[in-house]
Design an enzyme around this catalytic site. Structure first.
Site, PDB file in Angstrom:
ATOM      1  N   THR A 280       0.737  -1.228   0.494  1.00 40.77           N
ATOM      2  CA  THR A 280      -0.110   0.176  -0.366  1.00 40.77           C
ATOM      3  C   THR A 280       0.865   1.535  -0.049  1.00 40.77           C
ATOM      4  O   THR A 280       0.586   1.604  -0.617  1.00 40.77           O
ATOM      5  CB  THR A 280      -0.712  -0.265   1.361  1.00 40.77           C
ATOM      6  OG1 THR A 280      -2.050   0.913   0.976  1.00 40.77           O
ATOM      7  CG2 THR A 280       0.011  -0.399   2.525  1.00 40.77           C
ATOM      8  N   ASP A 292       0.890   8.847   3.345  1.00 44.35           N
ATOM      9  CA  ASP A 292      -0.436   9.503   4.231  1.00 44.35           C
ATOM     10  C   ASP A 292      -0.809  11.247   3.751  1.00 44.35           C
ATOM     11  O   ASP A 292      -0.051  11.957   4.223  1.00 44.35           O
ATOM     12  CB  ASP A 292      -0.805   9.160   5.435  1.00 44.35           C
ATOM     13  CG  ASP A 292      -1.920   9.519   6.225  1.00 44.35           C
ATOM     14  OD1 ASP A 292      -2.976  10.391   5.525  1.00 44.35           O
ATOM     15  OD2 ASP A 292      -2.339   8.874   6.984  1.00 44.35           O
ATOM     16  N   ARG A 294      -3.466  12.730   4.575  1.00 47.69           N
ATOM     17  CA  ARG A 294      -4.823  13.585   5.413  1.00 47.69           C
ATOM     18  C   ARG A 294      -4.118  14.659   5.715  1.00 47.69           C
ATOM     19  O   ARG A 294      -2.736  14.352   6.516  1.00 47.69           O
ATOM     20  CB  ARG A 294      -5.563  12.364   5.747  1.00 47.69           C
ATOM     21  CG  ARG A 294      -5.837  11.275   5.507  1.00 47.69           C
ATOM     22  CD  ARG A 294      -6.764   9.851   5.983  1.00 47.69           C
ATOM     23  NE  ARG A 294      -5.028   8.910   6.793  1.00 47.69           N
ATOM     24  CZ  ARG A 294      -5.872   8.285   7.419  1.00 47.69           C
ATOM     25  NH1 ARG A 294      -6.686   7.542   8.278  1.00 47.69           N
ATOM     26  NH2 ARG A 294      -4.370   7.573   8.377  1.00 47.69           N
TER      27      ARG A 294
END
EC number: 3.5.4.25
Length: 360
Positions: A280, A292, A294
């Site tokens: 991933t 990431d 976010r």
């Protein structure tokens, strides 16, 4: 201000234009450029852009590393687009879907020296539009941008706004009985930058003077709605609401940050790369994203607006705890949430633990 759009509104329009394949003008440092998303660009517009001057393809350092291209400007690569390059060449550099089938994409020439501020801003806008982080860039005059009826954005004014946390407006609250808790209320928050709305599900009437049982849950269409077995999102969502229902109080923040902040389409691209054998994190990097993308500051802002200053945070991710603390929300306790492991996601969870520091 009158009827003229402010900068936040202009940036929202710029993201929409890029999604539709319309170029946007950026100006700063004595330079003006037109930028266009490599993903949504048409052959006709590529022809028009090429007629204006030499083209660069701006790529993130992550994507450049995959392509063995030099990123000379602090994580931004400015790949020289050959005069004879077709749209397929541009999009093959932007999208890693066929990297394994067609690995020989170079050698690629990248520019060094000079400023990459406008290239970096172009990539930020592409990310904000949930597009692949790859943009064509060509130098023009400011008059050319306005004559063509395109948006022109001042980089010095826009860059701080893109880095800042968007202010959230509370829109409405209403009672919504849930299977997990009949005494639930749904609060809707709308960012002033025109991005997606975020939600807070409040269970019962939590005491604002005590740490509230809370979870920051990123939207996951495949896991939350479809019951996907490739992640643990759906089981985490349901387990968190169930525990809050059992305790009679809690708040779950449902943040529209699909695919760790890259959007559903790019998440599906990452899934396709995982089918090719990448994990991933590797898949995100090949697409040009960080591990990431976010922004958990959104969760802290919503908690503050709801009147909470401390939480018992339901998470396996230390980064969420650190962000809450840095935003002034005290984390009194971490409540583990280890549910939903399947034969389809065991490697995914192992990678999150090994590479992203999740406590699994």
């Amino acid at each position: 201000m009158g009827l003229r759009p402010d900068l936040n509104e202009t940036l929202a329009r710029a993201r929409a234009d890029l999604r539709m394949g319309v170029p946007v003008g950026l100006t700063g440092g004595g330079q003006t450029v037109l930028v266009a998303s490599a993903e949504t660009l048409s052959e006709a517009r590529l022809y028009e852009l090429r007629a204006l001057g030499p083209l660069d393809l701006a790529l993130t350092g992550r994507r450049a590393a995959t392509l063995k291209a030099r990123a000379y400007n602090d994580g931004v690569a400015r790949v020289v687009v050959p005069e004879e390059a077709q749209l397929s060449w541009v999009q093959d550099l932007a999208d890693p879907a066929d990297d394994l089938a067609n690995p020989m994409k170079g050698p690629l020439q990248t520019r060094r020296g000079g400023s990459a501020v406008l290239h970096r801003l172009a990539l930020q806008l592409c990310k904000g539009a949930r597009l692949l982080p790859a943009a064509l860039v060509v130098g023009v005059s400011a008059d050319k941008v306005t004559t063509e009826g395109l948006l022109l954005i001042n980089a010095a004014e826009a860059a701080p706004l893109l880095d800042a946390l968007p202010e959230l407006d509370h829109v409405v609250s209403a009672r919504v009985p849930l299977r997990a808790a009949e005494n639930a209320r749904l609060h809707i928050y709308r960012p002033k930058d025109g991005s997606e709305e975020h939600y807070a599900i409040e269970i019962g009437r939590p005491d604002r003077a005590r740490p509230v049982l809370a979870r920051l849950h990123s939207a996951c269409f495949t896991g939350d709605l479809l019951g996907s077995l490739k992640c643990d999102c759906g089981p985490q969502l349901n387990a968190a609401l169930a525990q809050m229902g059992q305790e009679g109080a809690g708040v779950l923040l449902y943040l529209q940050q699909e695919g760790r902040g890259i959007g559903l389409a790019n998440k599906m691209r990452a899934y396709a790369l995982q089918d090719q054998g990448f994990d991933t994190v590797e898949a995100n990097h090949r697409l040009g994203f960080e591990d990431d993308e976010r922004d958990f500051r959104l969760g802290a802002q919503i908690l503050e607006q709801l009147g909470f200053s401390s939480v018992r945070l339901m998470t396996n991710n230390p980064a969420k705890m650190q962000m809450m603390e840095s935003c002034g929300i005290a984390v009194a306790d971490r409540v583990p949430l280890k549910v939903g492991e399947t034969p389809f996601n065991s490697r995914y969870l192992a990678v999150k633990a090994a590479k992203s520091g999740h406590l699994l």
